[in-house]
Design a protein around this motif. Structure first.
Motif, PDB file in Angstrom:
ATOM      1  N   LYS A 298       5.946   0.384  -3.720  1.00  0.00           N
ATOM      2  CA  LYS A 298       5.199  -0.269  -4.801  1.00  0.00           C
ATOM      3  C   LYS A 298       5.384  -1.778  -4.764  1.00  0.00           C
ATOM      4  CE  LYS A 298       5.420   1.574  -8.889  1.00  0.00           C
ATOM      5  NZ  LYS A 298       5.994   2.221 -10.096  1.00  0.00           N
ATOM      6  N   ARG A 299       6.565  -2.244  -4.325  1.00  0.00           N
ATOM      7  CA  ARG A 299       6.827  -3.690  -4.276  1.00  0.00           C
ATOM      8  C   ARG A 299       6.431  -4.323  -2.946  1.00  0.00           C
ATOM      9  NH1 ARG A 299      11.888  -1.954  -6.509  1.00  0.00           N
ATOM     10  NH2 ARG A 299      12.828  -2.303  -4.451  1.00  0.00           N
ATOM     11  N   SER A 300       5.953  -3.507  -1.996  1.00  0.00           N
ATOM     12  CA  SER A 300       5.669  -4.031  -0.649  1.00  0.00           C
ATOM     13  C   SER A 300       4.475  -4.971  -0.611  1.00  0.00           C
ATOM     14  CB  SER A 300       5.420  -2.864   0.315  1.00  0.00           C
ATOM     15  OG  SER A 300       4.214  -2.179  -0.030  1.00  0.00           O
ATOM     16  N   GLY A 301       3.538  -4.819  -1.548  1.00  0.00           N
ATOM     17  CA  GLY A 301       2.327  -5.640  -1.517  1.00  0.00           C
ATOM     18  C   GLY A 301       1.297  -5.144  -0.527  1.00  0.00           C
ATOM     19  N   ILE A 302       1.575  -4.054   0.169  1.00  0.00           N
ATOM     20  CA  ILE A 302       0.621  -3.469   1.109  1.00  0.00           C
ATOM     21  C   ILE A 302      -0.190  -2.420   0.345  1.00  0.00           C
ATOM     22  CG2 ILE A 302       0.353  -2.261   3.311  1.00  0.00           C
ATOM     23  CD1 ILE A 302       3.178  -3.265   4.031  1.00  0.00           C
ATOM     24  N   ASN A 303      -1.468  -2.692   0.151  1.00  0.00           N
ATOM     25  CA  ASN A 303      -2.275  -1.869  -0.751  1.00  0.00           C
ATOM     26  C   ASN A 303      -2.223  -0.384  -0.406  1.00  0.00           C
ATOM     27  OD1 ASN A 303      -3.054  -4.101  -2.226  1.00  0.00           O
ATOM     28  ND2 ASN A 303      -4.921  -4.442  -1.022  1.00  0.00           N
ATOM     29  N   ALA A 304      -2.309  -0.058   0.884  1.00  0.00           N
ATOM     30  CA  ALA A 304      -2.327   1.344   1.293  1.00  0.00           C
ATOM     31  C   ALA A 304      -1.034   2.045   0.890  1.00  0.00           C
ATOM     32  CB  ALA A 304      -2.542   1.454   2.804  1.00  0.00           C
ATOM     33  N   PHE A 305       0.089   1.355   1.010  1.00  0.00           N
ATOM     34  CA  PHE A 305       1.371   1.971   0.662  1.00  0.00           C
ATOM     35  C   PHE A 305       1.618   1.958  -0.843  1.00  0.00           C
ATOM     36  CE2 PHE A 305       2.030   1.713   5.152  1.00  0.00           C
ATOM     37  CZ  PHE A 305       2.854   2.796   5.418  1.00  0.00           C
ATOM     38  N   VAL A 306       1.047   0.999  -1.562  1.00  0.00           N
ATOM     39  CA  VAL A 306       1.124   1.030  -3.024  1.00  0.00           C
ATOM     40  C   VAL A 306       0.385   2.268  -3.541  1.00  0.00           C
ATOM     41  CG1 VAL A 306       0.414  -0.132  -5.146  1.00  0.00           C
ATOM     42  CG2 VAL A 306       1.372  -1.466  -3.249  1.00  0.00           C
TER      43      VAL A 306
END
Length: 422
Positions: free
Chosen positions: A345-353
């Motif tokens: 959630k904190r990664s900023g990578i939309n696909a992984f969010v």
């Protein structure tokens, strides 16, 4: 025209040999006759006591007639067994039934050996090929398979199941599906129903009865919600176990989206011996493959991504950490998954969010699969077997025939050759 063995001495010896070859219990060969293509063996039972198929014995004969049964061929000759069969008015089952014969099942027109041979072959080749080998028609083989499944499919197979898996498989173009349910402990198919709908699985659960549903402890399935509603409705106490393969598949799809974004930004990477274009061609495979299987070239590609595109490298690390969810001790799985969701959630990578939100919704089902060590791999292997059944016979026009073959091959029905010794 029938031709009987002429010499009395030869006739006696031939009858003894045929009797030994047939191996029928409690049976005597009376005569052996030949036509141009067939050998007719006339036999009789040694015992005068009539045995009803239900097991009750009697000496009271209702009536009698002569009957013929097709047997396994001897060389180039078709073999026909001929015998007098009596009917008994059985007090045990309250019916007038033909007596039990040691060489044939009740009501059959083929011997046990012929039926066993036909069904053994049908498990391993198309019905047309089995029919050609046995010198009969595919319709006969189809009838024998249906008869075997009807009489030998374990009627008590549902009495002890408590961990089941459910999945669907397409059996025809036009989105025609079957719902397949298997027992995790025996590996056997216990139900096949037409359609990929909640009510199909619901009908199976209803057929278990109240006591049967109470025994169900776990249900494994993929990530689709088709069967989840039926499970929560009919067996709300059962643990729903979501297949680990699909969790990792979701992570791979999220990584592909991150990879595509990286390619579109025009970042150049290259390793020794490869051009930038060749490096990018291998990069996707390096990202999807587990880190433990990397060769030096793919390890170098991952290092290049770490240096020149840390965002996609971070996505790759997230995918690898999610894969480790199924390798950590069971007691640590919940904490591992919670930390992974927070990191994604904190990664900023939309696909992984987006993936983190999905996994949070399915957290209980994912952890159930880890704690109970259940997956849908059994169903996937059964589906592969079903596809083999279809390819072998180039498809099935009649769905009932396909379902019978699924039960024959994956329902725990034992078939053996007449030549096998136990």
């Amino acid at each position: 025209m029938l031709k009987t063995v002429v010499s009395e001495g030869i006739h006696v010896r031939a009858a003894a040999v045929i009797n030994r070859l047939l191996g029928f219990e409690g049976t005597v060969v009376d005569d052996v006759c030949f036509t141009d293509t067939a050998m007719v063996v006339q036999v009789r039972l040694r015992s005068q006591v009539l045995v009803c198929p239900c097991g009750r014995t009697s000496r009271a004969r209702y009536d009698r007639s002569r009957r013929k049964w097709r047997h396994v061929d001897f060389g180039r000759y078709r073999v026909v067994i001929e015998a007098e069969i009596r009917r008994v008015d059985c007090r045990g089952c309250g019916q007038v039934r033909s007596e039990w014969m040691p060489w044939a099942r009740p009501g059959a027109r083929h011997t046990r050996d012929f039926e066993d041979m036909a069904c053994w072959l049908a498990k391993r080749m198309s019905k047309s090929a089995a029919a050609a080998l046995l010198g009969t028609t595919w319709q006969t083989v189809d009838h024998l398979v249906a008869r075997l499944v009807d009489t030998h499919l374990d009627s008590e197979r549902l009495d002890a199941i408590y961990r089941i898996g459910v999945d669907e498989i397409a059996y025809r173009r036009g989105r025609k599906f079957l719902t397949v349910v298997a027992d995790h402990d025996t590996g056997r198919v216990v139900f096949v129903g037409e359609g990929r709908r909640q009510d199909v699985f619901g009908r199976f659960l209803e057929s278990l009865g109240e006591d049967g549903r109470a025994r169900i402890e776990a249900v494994s399935m993929d990530m689709t919600a088709i069967y989840r509603g039926a499970a929560t409705t009919h067996v709300p106490h059962a643990a729903i176990c979501l297949d680990p393969f699909h969790v990792i598949k979701w992570a791979g799809e999220a990584l592909d989206l991150a990879y595509q974004t990286c390619r579109e930004q025009g970042v150049k990477i290259a390793v020794a011996g490869l051009t930038p274009a060749q490096t990018w061609q291998k990069a996707r495979g390096a990202l999807r493959q587990p880190a433990g299987q990397h060769d030096p070239t793919r390890t170098a590609i991952i290092e290049q991504l770490r240096r020149k595109h840390p965002r996609i490298h971070h996505a790759w690390r997230l995918k690898e950490d999610l894969r480790r969810l199924y390798q950590v001790p069971t007691s640590d799985a919940a904490d591992h998954l919670r930390r992974w969701i927070n990191r994604a959630k904190r990664s900023g990578i939309n696909a992984f969010v987006t993936l983190a939100r999905r996994l949070r919704r399915h957290r209980t089902g994912i952890l159930n699969a880890i704690h109970l060590q259940l997956s849908n791999s059994l169903l996937e292997s059964i589906n592969a077997g079903i596809r083999l059944i279809q390819r072998r016979s180039h498809g099935y026009a009649d769905l009932d025939n396909l379902i019978e073959m699924i039960h024959l091959c994956h329902g725990g029905i034992t078939t053996s050759l007449p030549t096998e010794t136990h």
